[in-house]
Structure formats: structure tokens, C-alpha cells
Design an enzyme around this catalytic site. Structure first.
Site, mmCIF file in Angstrom:
data_model
loop_
_atom_site.group_PDB
_atom_site.id
_atom_site.type_symbol
_atom_site.label_atom_id
_atom_site.label_comp_id
_atom_site.label_asym_id
_atom_site.label_seq_id
_atom_site.Cartn_x
_atom_site.Cartn_y
_atom_site.Cartn_z
ATOM 1 N N ASP A 94 48.386 7.558 -26.850
ATOM 2 C CA ASP A 94 49.549 7.404 -25.985
ATOM 3 C C ASP A 94 50.820 7.920 -26.654
ATOM 4 O O ASP A 94 51.694 8.495 -26.005
ATOM 5 C CB ASP A 94 49.729 5.934 -25.587
ATOM 6 C CG ASP A 94 48.732 5.492 -24.526
ATOM 7 O OD1 ASP A 94 47.994 6.352 -24.010
ATOM 8 O OD2 ASP A 94 48.674 4.285 -24.222
ATOM 9 N N LYS A 99 47.415 3.433 -6.362
ATOM 10 C CA LYS A 99 47.064 2.269 -7.183
ATOM 11 C C LYS A 99 47.885 1.060 -6.741
ATOM 12 O O LYS A 99 49.085 1.189 -6.464
ATOM 13 C CB LYS A 99 47.379 2.627 -8.636
ATOM 14 C CG LYS A 99 46.790 1.769 -9.717
ATOM 15 C CD LYS A 99 47.060 2.457 -11.064
ATOM 16 C CE LYS A 99 46.434 1.728 -12.209
ATOM 17 N NZ LYS A 99 46.676 2.433 -13.499
ATOM 18 N N HIS A 135 50.827 7.018 -17.906
ATOM 19 C CA HIS A 135 49.794 7.854 -17.313
ATOM 20 C C HIS A 135 50.032 8.014 -15.805
ATOM 21 O O HIS A 135 50.231 7.021 -15.104
ATOM 22 C CB HIS A 135 48.409 7.227 -17.499
ATOM 23 C CG HIS A 135 48.135 6.742 -18.885
ATOM 24 N ND1 HIS A 135 47.445 5.582 -19.154
ATOM 25 C CD2 HIS A 135 48.460 7.272 -20.099
ATOM 26 C CE1 HIS A 135 47.351 5.415 -20.466
ATOM 27 N NE2 HIS A 135 47.957 6.422 -21.060
#
Length: 469
Positions: A173, A77, A71
């Protein structure tokens, strides 16, 4: 595998631009271990951007082989391990030449990684009861735009320690597209305000063909209308360039003009600054030589403001507001000449008509051609120059307004002697006028130190007059 204790904090660049792998000092004894999981000051010294996290999330995984991803999220992050071990795989899904680049690494409690916006991440647990923690610099929202690539994509070619057919996966996914079908994540946008002024037009030319730059004039973003500030999804922007200002120096001395100058040059700038702080944006504010009283032979960036008139006071107040934005550039300039009404065009028109003007000869400074002002702003942003205040004008010998007028006359085929020099006091005798700084020369050493050297004003003046014919 045993964890290594008491390593030094260190950062390693990865093949994916902007992504950093950190070794974390972990201190252990018979009771367990302790670490500084994220330490802003020390990590920034090693190259971590000041990404200002606002949310802390934890992913807990029961079994080894649990695999999540791949992702790409619309925020930065910082990921570290609390318990267990993970195999991480990252794929650059941003627009640009590194699209599709891959990096993999194993992380335990002694390692962490910083992942820039648009770089896709995936994690496979290598031990039961594994937890990893991530800090992000935007709040999760339902309308956030993600980009995905399939875990099994042959082009990406990730060698998973636990084969995917043996791993714990979600159907969602596994349904992600292959790399060839991925739409790259677009860069965050730069918003240029005041896009139809002299500088705004020059910025349009400087950024021509760049889809990440958005231009707004008063009809699409009215800085005097509070509704304009709520009309944008600021998560999609990285930078605001404020090229709008109230610049009618003499009109600012009137009651109506004073209110308008404060509204546009201070109140609106304060609201833009609030938005920049709240969303971690870079704020570029264009300032003026008028913040100084002109009593020094030249002005560098360390000099404090000493404004004389209302316009000058509003520009100095706007600078003070912007200075509290952590990521800001204040660009001080003077005597701007671009596409629009300006002093050079006025003098060229008088020369053509055979008029012999009287022009002030005791105000000294340098012209700033808008193409160089725009290029300098773009340069500071492109090279990531240290935030702060920069002087930016064209280079060369300082001139008086009368000298510039004489240059224009000469280049237009008229005698320099057709221009008569007069003092400021004489020129404005009997008129309502704002006080002007007598010396507007701005020292250019600081911006030169970033690698940007503005063209000589004389050279630009010749080209400007030739192109205006």
C-alpha cells in the site's frame, strides 16, 4: 464513543458524485444491538442505485491503527461496520472533472456508505477488534483492474486520526503512486450493435469522440453466431444499444425470411437480455410501430401489442423478452430515415428521373430521422430517465406515405400532383406482402416529459433533402 440508537434511516450525498453516506437505525438494549444493515427497498427510495450485490466480504482487524488502501475497484461497494469504529477516506479516481476529489468520515455500526466503481477507498481502524463488511456487485477475479493512490499523497492530503508512521500498513500500500502518476479508471463502455445501419451510423455521429462507446457491425459481432456473445468481457460494459434487426417486412413472410426474422429479432435479443440480466447492464432495444395493428388513432406506451405479420410478431416478442431486463429501454419508432436506402431517397430519385409514382395513401404516421432517434436514445441514457418503454418519432402533423412523397416532390422542384395516392389493397394487388398497420402515429407525451422534444418532421425533411444533393 457511544453509538446512537434508533436514528432514522437517512442518506446524505457526498462531494463525490454517486457516493452516499447512510445513517442506519440501530436498536439496542442490555443484550446488545440489532440493525438492518442493507435494505434494498428502503435504501433505493433514498437514492441508492439497484446495484445488485453478488458477494459479501468481511475484513477483520486486530489492532487500532490498521490502515488499508487506497484502492479503487472495478465494481460498486456498500461498506458498513459490524464491530468497532473506522475512519474512511475516499478519493475519486474516475475519469472526469471530479478526479482527485476527497471525502472522509468516521463509521460505526450506525453508518454505512455506498461507493461507486472507480472511487478509491481506504479504512483505518480506531478500535481493536474491528470488523467491517462490504457487499460488491461483481465476483472477485484475478484479472480485475484496480487503480491505486498513495496513502500519504500530499495532494490528496488526508488527515489520518492515527498518523501513518504509527499505523499498521502493508509495504504494497505504501508503494502506490502519488495522484499525479495515477491513470484514471475509465468509464464502463457502451456497446452499439448494428453500427453500420441507418440508426447505427447516427449513433456514431451522436457519440463521436466518446471513447467509452464501442461500435460493432456484423463483422465484429454477429448476432447470429453464438460465439459472438462469449467474445466480450461483459464486466467492462454498462450498456448495450441494439440497433440491429431484421427489417425486411415482406421477406419475413417467406419460410426463409421467417426463420431469419425470428433468429435476429427474438433469439439474439433473448441472448443479449440474458447477458444484461447476468451483468446488471442497461439494455436499449429499438422497437417498431408494427407491434400495433393500427386500429387506434394513436398509440401510447400503455397499449398492448397486436402485431399483424411475421416481422411485427418478432418485434413484439423481442419487446416481451427485453421487458424482463430490470434496466431496459424499449424505444418504439416508425418510418426511419437516415444514411442508407429509404423511402425519402427513393422518392427523391424518382422526382429527379421524372417518374410519377403511385404511393399508398391510407397508412398514416410520422417520419423518424435517425439523428433524432439517436439523440433521443442518448438523452434517455444521459439523464437516467426511468426505465421502460418510450415512443420516439419526429413531431408534427401525421402524414400518409403519399403525403410524404408529395412533400419530397415539391421540395425537389416537381409538382405534388405527380404523386398519385392509392389504397394499400390496390398497391399490393397481386403481390405477396405483409399486412401493415393503417395508423402508425405514436404518442410522444412520455418522452417529452423527460425533457426531449424531437424536431418537426417537416423541418428535418427539408434539411435531409438539401444535404442529400
Amino acid at each position: 464513543m457511544g453509538m446512537e440508537f434508533q436514528k432514522k434511516l437517512a442518506a446524505t450525498e457526498t462531494p463525490i458524485p454517486g457516493m452516499l453516506l447512510f445513517d442506519l437505525p440501530v436498536y439496542g438494549d442490555n443484550r446488545g444491538w440489532f440493525k438492518e444493515n442493507w435494505q434494498r427497498e428502503k435504501m433505493m427510495a433514498l437514492g441508492l442505485p439497484d446495484f445488485s450485490p453478488v458477494q459479501n466480504n468481511i475484513s477483520y482487524n486486530d489492532k487500532a491503527g490498521t490502515t488499508r488502501g487506497i484502492h479503487a475497484e472495478p465494481w460498486d461497494k456498500f461498506v458498513s461496520v459490524a464491530t468497532g469504529r473506522i475512519f474512511g477516506a475516499w478519493v475519486d479516481l474516475r475519469e472526469g472533472p471530479t478526479f482527485g476529489s476527497v471525502f472522509t468520515a468516521e463509521l460505526d455500526a450506525g453508518k454505512a456508505i455506498f461507493i461507486p466503481r472507480g472511487v478509491a477507498n481506504s479504512y483505518q481502524t480506531l478500535e481493536d477488534n474491528t470488523s467491517y463488511v462490504y457487499l460488491v456487485n461483481d465476483h472477485w477475479s484475478a484479472d480485475a483492474e484496480y487503480t491505486f493512490v498513495n496513502l500519504a499523497d500530499e495532494t490528496v492530503g488526508i488527515s489520518w486520526p492515527i498518523p501513518l508512521e504509527e499505523a499498521e500498513l502493508s509495504e504494497k500500500d505504501m508503494a502506490h503512486p502519488r495522484l499525479a502518476g495515477v491513470t484514471p479508471m475509465a468509464a464502463k463502455k457502451t456497446l452499439v450493435l448494428g453500427a453500420d445501419g441507418q440508426l447505427g451510423k447516427a449513433l456514431r455521429s451522436a457519440y463521436a469522440g466518446d471513447p467509452s462507446v464501442e461500435f460493432a457491425d456484423r463483422s465484429s459481432f454477429d448476432l447470429l453466431d453464438p460465439a459472438s456473445f462469449g467474445s466480450r468481457n461483459w464486466r467492462k460494459y454498462s450498456t448495450i444499444i441494439n440497433a440491429a434487426a431484421f427489417t425486411a417486412v415482406d421477406a419475413a413472410e417467406t419460410e426463409e425470411g421467417r426463420q431469419a426474422a425470428w433468429a435476429l429479432n427474438v433469439t439474439a435479443v433473448a441472448e443479449l437480455s440474458r447477458i444484461a440480466v447476468a451483468h446488471g447492464l442497461v439494455m436499449v432495444q429499438v422497437s417498431s410501430d408494427y407491434v400495433f395493428d393500427g386500429s387506434r388513432p394513436s398509440h401510447d406506451e400503455t397499449e398492448g401489442p397486436s402485431p399483424l405479420g411475421v416481422y411485427a410478431q418478432t418485434k413484439a416478442a423481442g419487446d416481451a423478452v427485453v421487458s424482463v431486463v430490470p434496466r431496459h429501454y424499449i424505444i418504439r419508432t416508425s418510418w426511419v430515415i437516415g444514411d442508407g436506402p429509404n423511402f425519402v431517397r427513393t422518392m427523391a430519385s424518382l422526382a429527379e428521373k421524372g417518374v410519377s409514382p403511385a404511393v399508398v395513401n391510407d397508412q398514416i404516421g410520422r417520419l423518424t430521422f435517425s439523428e433524432d432517434l439517436a439523440a433521443g436514445i442518448k438523452h434517455l441514457l444521459d439523464v437516467g430517465a426511468p426505465f421502460g418503454t418510450y415512443n420516439l418519432t419526429n413531431d408534427g402533423e401525421p402524414r400518409s406515405w403519399a403525403d410524404v412523397a408529395a412533400d419530397v416532390f415539391e421540395l425537389s422542384g416537381r409538382p405534388r400532383g405527380n404523386v398519385t395516392g392509392v389504397s394499400t389493397a390496390e398497391y399490393f394487388r397481386g403481390k405477396e406482402a405483409a399486412p401493415r398497420p393503417s395508423n402508425s402515429v405514436l404518442d410522444l407525451a412520455k418522452i417529452n416529459g423527460t425533457g426531449f422534444r424531437p424536431e418537426l418532421a417537416d423541418t428535418r425533411l427539408k434539411g435531409y433533402l438539401q444535404n442529400s444533393k
